[in-house]
Design a protein around this motif. Structure first.
Motif, PDB file in Angstrom:
ATOM      1  N   THR A  36       0.839  -1.203   0.000  1.00  0.00           N
ATOM      2  CA  THR A  36       0.000   0.000   0.000  1.00  0.00           C
ATOM      3  C   THR A  36       0.869   1.246   0.000  1.00  0.00           C
ATOM      4  N   ARG A  37       1.879   1.246   0.858  1.00  0.00           N
ATOM      5  CA  ARG A  37       2.780   2.400   0.933  1.00  0.00           C
ATOM      6  C   ARG A  37       3.570   2.566  -0.366  1.00  0.00           C
ATOM      7  N   LEU A  38       3.981   1.454  -0.963  1.00  0.00           N
ATOM      8  CA  LEU A  38       4.702   1.515  -2.231  1.00  0.00           C
ATOM      9  C   LEU A  38       3.810   2.088  -3.328  1.00  0.00           C
ATOM     10  N   GLY A  39       2.585   1.606  -3.417  1.00  0.00           N
ATOM     11  CA  GLY A  39       1.650   2.110  -4.422  1.00  0.00           C
ATOM     12  C   GLY A  39       1.374   3.588  -4.260  1.00  0.00           C
ATOM     13  N   LEU A  40       1.144   4.002  -3.029  1.00  0.00           N
ATOM     14  CA  LEU A  40       0.905   5.426  -2.777  1.00  0.00           C
ATOM     15  C   LEU A  40       2.143   6.256  -3.091  1.00  0.00           C
ATOM     16  N   GLY A  41       3.320   5.710  -2.814  1.00  0.00           N
ATOM     17  CA  GLY A  41       4.559   6.410  -3.146  1.00  0.00           C
ATOM     18  C   GLY A  41       4.722   6.598  -4.646  1.00  0.00           C
TER      19      GLY A  41
END
Length: 75
Positions: A36-41
């Motif tokens: 999730t954090r990677l996608g948002l990044g």
């Protein structure tokens, strides 16, 4: 011409709001949810890139990928 400048400023403001919101989502996301954090990044990086393009290229966004053969372009 005045309307165009207003629209460009509005788009820039919306982009800045999006960057702040996405950044806050990253900060609040559970550290265990790495994807999730990677996608948002990745989304945040794209939003920042679009803002940079809009500032330096008169409100336009430059395409990263350009496919074609000779003079024929595939958009």
């Amino acid at each position: 011409m005045e309307n165009v400048v207003l629209i460009v400023h509005l788009i820039l403001a919306l982009g800045l709001i999006a960057v702040v919101l996405i950044g806050s989502f990253i900060v609040r996301a559970d550290p265990a949810h790495r994807t999730t954090r990677l996608g948002l990044g990745l989304i945040l990086g794209g939003a920042i890139g679009n803002l940079i393009d809009r500032v330096f290229y008169d409100g336009l966004v430059v395409d990263f990928l350009d496919f074609g053969i000779g003079a024929a372009r595939f958009w």
